[in-house]
Design a protein around this motif. Structure first.
Motif, PDB file in Angstrom:
ATOM      1  N   SER A   2      -5.053   2.897  -7.259  1.00 28.43           N
ATOM      2  CA  SER A   2      -3.590   2.269  -6.372  1.00 28.43           C
ATOM      3  C   SER A   2      -2.688   1.433  -6.875  1.00 28.43           C
ATOM      4  CB  SER A   2      -3.652   2.382  -5.315  1.00 28.43           C
ATOM      5  OG  SER A   2      -3.410   2.189  -4.197  1.00 28.43           O
ATOM      6  N   TYR A   3      -1.453   1.148  -6.930  1.00 30.40           N
ATOM      7  CA  TYR A   3      -0.520  -0.365  -6.998  1.00 30.40           C
ATOM      8  C   TYR A   3      -0.802  -0.368  -6.224  1.00 30.40           C
ATOM      9  CZ  TYR A   3      -0.927   1.857 -11.260  1.00 30.40           C
ATOM     10  OH  TYR A   3      -1.725   2.596 -12.875  1.00 30.40           O
ATOM     11  N   PHE A   4      -0.449  -1.272  -4.829  1.00 32.55           N
ATOM     12  CA  PHE A   4      -0.657  -1.521  -3.403  1.00 32.55           C
ATOM     13  C   PHE A   4      -2.024  -1.323  -2.652  1.00 32.55           C
ATOM     14  CE2 PHE A   4       1.814   2.493  -1.703  1.00 32.55           C
ATOM     15  CZ  PHE A   4       1.068   1.747  -0.417  1.00 32.55           C
ATOM     16  N   ALA A   5      -2.086  -2.678  -1.907  1.00 34.23           N
ATOM     17  CA  ALA A   5      -3.105  -2.599  -1.376  1.00 34.23           C
ATOM     18  C   ALA A   5      -2.915  -3.261   0.285  1.00 34.23           C
ATOM     19  CB  ALA A   5      -4.590  -3.420  -1.651  1.00 34.23           C
ATOM     20  N   ILE A   6      -3.619  -3.502   0.984  1.00 34.20           N
ATOM     21  CA  ILE A   6      -3.514  -4.671   3.001  1.00 34.20           C
ATOM     22  C   ILE A   6      -4.518  -5.507   2.119  1.00 34.20           C
ATOM     23  CG2 ILE A   6      -4.078  -4.577   4.604  1.00 34.20           C
ATOM     24  CD1 ILE A   6      -2.582  -2.416   4.187  1.00 34.20           C
ATOM     25  N   ASP A   7      -3.610  -6.682   2.189  1.00 25.32           N
ATOM     26  CA  ASP A   7      -4.847  -8.487   2.084  1.00 25.32           C
ATOM     27  C   ASP A   7      -5.352  -8.052   3.696  1.00 25.32           C
ATOM     28  OD1 ASP A   7      -4.227 -10.756   1.476  1.00 25.32           O
ATOM     29  OD2 ASP A   7      -3.646 -11.417   3.278  1.00 25.32           O
ATOM     30  N   ILE A   8      -6.503  -8.635   3.520  1.00 24.04           N
ATOM     31  CA  ILE A   8      -7.910  -8.716   4.449  1.00 24.04           C
ATOM     32  C   ILE A   8      -7.723  -9.920   5.033  1.00 24.04           C
ATOM     33  CG2 ILE A   8     -10.083  -8.898   4.611  1.00 24.04           C
ATOM     34  CD1 ILE A   8     -10.631  -8.288   2.005  1.00 24.04           C
ATOM     35  N   ASP A   9      -6.914 -10.428   4.676  1.00 22.85           N
ATOM     36  CA  ASP A   9      -6.480 -11.838   6.033  1.00 22.85           C
ATOM     37  C   ASP A   9      -5.410 -11.158   6.957  1.00 22.85           C
ATOM     38  OD1 ASP A   9      -8.160 -13.514   4.133  1.00 22.85           O
ATOM     39  OD2 ASP A   9      -7.136 -14.182   2.649  1.00 22.85           O
ATOM     40  N   THR A  10      -4.400 -11.077   6.467  1.00 22.60           N
ATOM     41  CA  THR A  10      -3.124 -10.809   7.202  1.00 22.60           C
ATOM     42  C   THR A  10      -2.858  -9.472   7.181  1.00 22.60           C
ATOM     43  OG1 THR A  10      -1.478 -10.353   5.093  1.00 22.60           O
ATOM     44  CG2 THR A  10      -1.719 -12.704   5.518  1.00 22.60           C
ATOM     45  N   ASP A  15       2.105  -5.640  -3.508  1.00 22.89           N
ATOM     46  CA  ASP A  15       1.757  -4.199  -4.579  1.00 22.89           C
ATOM     47  C   ASP A  15       0.877  -5.129  -5.214  1.00 22.89           C
ATOM     48  OD1 ASP A  15       3.303  -6.868  -5.562  1.00 22.89           O
ATOM     49  OD2 ASP A  15       5.106  -5.669  -5.846  1.00 22.89           O
ATOM     50  N   VAL A  16       0.221  -4.974  -7.033  1.00 25.05           N
ATOM     51  CA  VAL A  16      -0.661  -5.949  -7.483  1.00 25.05           C
ATOM     52  C   VAL A  16      -0.103  -6.840  -7.755  1.00 25.05           C
ATOM     53  CG1 VAL A  16      -1.454  -4.927  -9.871  1.00 25.05           C
ATOM     54  CG2 VAL A  16      -1.770  -3.969  -8.395  1.00 25.05           C
ATOM     55  N   GLU A  17       0.924  -6.385  -8.190  1.00 24.42           N
ATOM     56  CA  GLU A  17       2.105  -8.507  -8.725  1.00 24.42           C
ATOM     57  C   GLU A  17       0.971  -9.687  -7.817  1.00 24.42           C
ATOM     58  OE1 GLU A  17       5.606 -10.097 -10.356  1.00 24.42           O
ATOM     59  OE2 GLU A  17       5.881  -7.910  -9.898  1.00 24.42           O
ATOM     60  N   TRP A  18       2.086  -9.368  -6.645  1.00 21.16           N
ATOM     61  CA  TRP A  18       1.511 -10.128  -5.117  1.00 21.16           C
ATOM     62  C   TRP A  18       0.488 -10.588  -5.297  1.00 21.16           C
ATOM     63  CZ3 TRP A  18      -1.463 -10.928  -1.235  1.00 21.16           C
ATOM     64  CH2 TRP A  18      -1.403 -11.859  -0.099  1.00 21.16           C
ATOM     65  N   PHE A  19      -0.881  -9.859  -5.899  1.00 14.91           N
ATOM     66  CA  PHE A  19      -2.160 -10.099  -5.723  1.00 14.91           C
ATOM     67  C   PHE A  19      -2.685 -10.501  -6.421  1.00 14.91           C
ATOM     68  CE2 PHE A  19      -2.114  -6.813  -2.310  1.00 14.91           C
ATOM     69  CZ  PHE A  19      -3.785  -7.354  -1.817  1.00 14.91           C
ATOM     70  N   GLN A  20      -1.376 -10.632  -7.761  1.00 15.31           N
ATOM     71  CA  GLN A  20      -2.799 -11.760  -9.242  1.00 15.31           C
ATOM     72  C   GLN A  20      -1.988 -12.243  -9.103  1.00 15.31           C
ATOM     73  OE1 GLN A  20      -0.602  -8.988 -11.581  1.00 15.31           O
ATOM     74  NE2 GLN A  20      -2.297  -8.584 -13.138  1.00 15.31           N
ATOM     75  N   ILE A  21      -0.520 -12.805  -8.386  1.00 20.11           N
ATOM     76  CA  ILE A  21      -0.523 -14.039  -8.230  1.00 20.11           C
ATOM     77  C   ILE A  21      -1.193 -15.163  -7.568  1.00 20.11           C
ATOM     78  CG2 ILE A  21       1.863 -15.596  -7.683  1.00 20.11           C
ATOM     79  CD1 ILE A  21       3.750 -13.377  -8.125  1.00 20.11           C
ATOM     80  N   GLU A  37     -11.307  -3.215  -5.252  1.00 21.85           N
ATOM     81  CA  GLU A  37     -11.596  -4.307  -6.518  1.00 21.85           C
ATOM     82  C   GLU A  37      -9.941  -4.686  -7.498  1.00 21.85           C
ATOM     83  OE1 GLU A  37     -14.239  -5.613  -9.805  1.00 21.85           O
ATOM     84  OE2 GLU A  37     -14.866  -4.384  -8.498  1.00 21.85           O
ATOM     85  N   LEU A  38      -9.510  -5.449  -7.718  1.00 23.20           N
ATOM     86  CA  LEU A  38      -8.755  -5.230  -8.365  1.00 23.20           C
ATOM     87  C   LEU A  38      -9.255  -5.099 -10.539  1.00 23.20           C
ATOM     88  CD1 LEU A  38      -5.354  -5.683  -9.218  1.00 23.20           C
ATOM     89  CD2 LEU A  38      -5.936  -8.808  -9.369  1.00 23.20           C
ATOM     90  N   ARG A  39      -8.683  -4.651 -10.663  1.00 22.33           N
ATOM     91  CA  ARG A  39      -9.260  -4.267 -12.142  1.00 22.33           C
ATOM     92  C   ARG A  39      -8.087  -4.321 -13.337  1.00 22.33           C
ATOM     93  NH1 ARG A  39     -14.184  -1.904 -12.100  1.00 22.33           N
ATOM     94  NH2 ARG A  39     -15.708  -2.594 -11.702  1.00 22.33           N
ATOM     95  N   ALA A  40      -8.302  -4.262 -14.198  1.00 22.78           N
ATOM     96  CA  ALA A  40      -7.715  -4.150 -15.429  1.00 22.78           C
ATOM     97  C   ALA A  40      -6.246  -5.211 -15.656  1.00 22.78           C
ATOM     98  CB  ALA A  40      -7.149  -2.879 -15.904  1.00 22.78           C
ATOM     99  N   ALA A  48      -2.907  -3.561 -14.473  1.00 21.57           N
ATOM    100  CA  ALA A  48      -3.854  -3.639 -13.143  1.00 21.57           C
ATOM    101  C   ALA A  48      -3.005  -3.007 -11.968  1.00 21.57           C
ATOM    102  CB  ALA A  48      -3.212  -5.245 -12.983  1.00 21.57           C
ATOM    103  N   HIS A  49      -4.309  -2.546 -11.191  1.00 24.32           N
ATOM    104  CA  HIS A  49      -4.883  -1.401 -10.290  1.00 24.32           C
ATOM    105  C   HIS A  49      -6.062  -1.923  -8.652  1.00 24.32           C
ATOM    106  CE1 HIS A  49      -7.282   0.209 -13.867  1.00 24.32           C
ATOM    107  NE2 HIS A  49      -7.766   0.797 -12.336  1.00 24.32           N
ATOM    108  N   PHE A  50      -5.916  -0.837  -8.636  1.00 25.62           N
ATOM    109  CA  PHE A  50      -6.680  -1.258  -7.613  1.00 25.62           C
ATOM    110  C   PHE A  50      -7.644  -0.225  -8.348  1.00 25.62           C
ATOM    111  CE2 PHE A  50      -4.071  -3.798  -5.279  1.00 25.62           C
ATOM    112  CZ  PHE A  50      -4.426  -5.293  -4.960  1.00 25.62           C
TER     113      PHE A  50
END
Length: 217
Positions: A2-10, A15-21, A37-40, A48-50
């Motif tokens: 998957s290329y987007f996910a839910i932030d655990i805290d908020t 998207d993936v880029e946000w989690f990378q930053i 888990e964020l991979r690659a 990069a993907h989940f």
């Protein structure tokens, strides 16, 4: 994947880029709520993907996709089914428009095939089924929406429900515990979009009503 996910805290979707930053390696899947888990991140071959991990039952994974037309009902109500059939007939246009929008150009002949499938499975008799669910049920029956030959689709996709559903009528009879959404899935890119199930069908536009009032047939 998957290329987007839910932030655990908020609880917000990114998207993936946000989690990378943000340098966050773990998030929640928007479908099955499990940690992914964020991979690659450093790969030059794979973007990069989940990743769900082994033995996941999430329906975003291609091998876990259910054939929804084969999902049974827990209860049948034939009397209510008679009325629903009439409601469907009286609202076929708006049902088609919703399916057409979801399928990004679903053709009328394809729509007819989905109605035929619903007739074969007698879904109209599933207890508690309401009119607003009909377009979403029909679109789940469609095997694959291909990009080739379509001017509206950028890539192929299909739709799924959350993995906990055992009976089709769980979707509307267990609204407190079942997510009222369908997910648009790419076989190659995973989750593309979350689509909320609307409480009512979209109304026929006023301009169309007025225009058709003057038609002589």
């Amino acid at each position: 994947m998957s290329y987007f996910a839910i932030d655990i805290d908020t609880g917000e979707k990114h998207d993936v880029e946000w989690f990378q930053i943000k340098r966050k390696k773990v998030a929640l899947c928007p479908i099955c709520d499990s940690e992914i888990e964020l991979r690659a991140e450093s790969s030059i071959v794979t973007s990069a993907h989940f990743w769900h991990g082994k033995n996941s039952i999430c329906t975003s994974i291609k091998k876990n996709r259910k054939k929804y037309e084969d999902l049974p009902a827990s209860q049948i109500d034939k009397e209510a089914g008679k009325k629903l059939r009439e409601d469907v007939k009286n609202n076929l246009y708006t049902i088609f428009l919703t399916c057409n929008a979801l399928g990004e150009g679903l053709k009328y002949i394809e729509f007819k095939e989905l109605i035929f499938k619903a007739n074969e499975k007698m879904i109209w008799d599933y207890k508690g089924l309401q009119l607003n669910y009909i377009p979403y049920i029909l679109i789940l029956f469609h095997e694959m929406f291909y990009a080739k030959g379509s001017k509206l689709r950028d890539e192929k996709f299909y739709f799924v429900l959350e993995p906990s559903i055992k009976y089709f009528d769980d979707l509307w009879n267990k609204q407190q515990s079942i997510k009222q959404s369908i997910w648009k899935i790419s076989p190659d890119k995973g989750v593309l979009e979350i689509i909320q199930i609307k409480q009512n069908l979209d109304p026929v536009p006023e301009w169309f009503k007025k225009a058709t009032e003057k038609l002589v047939i």
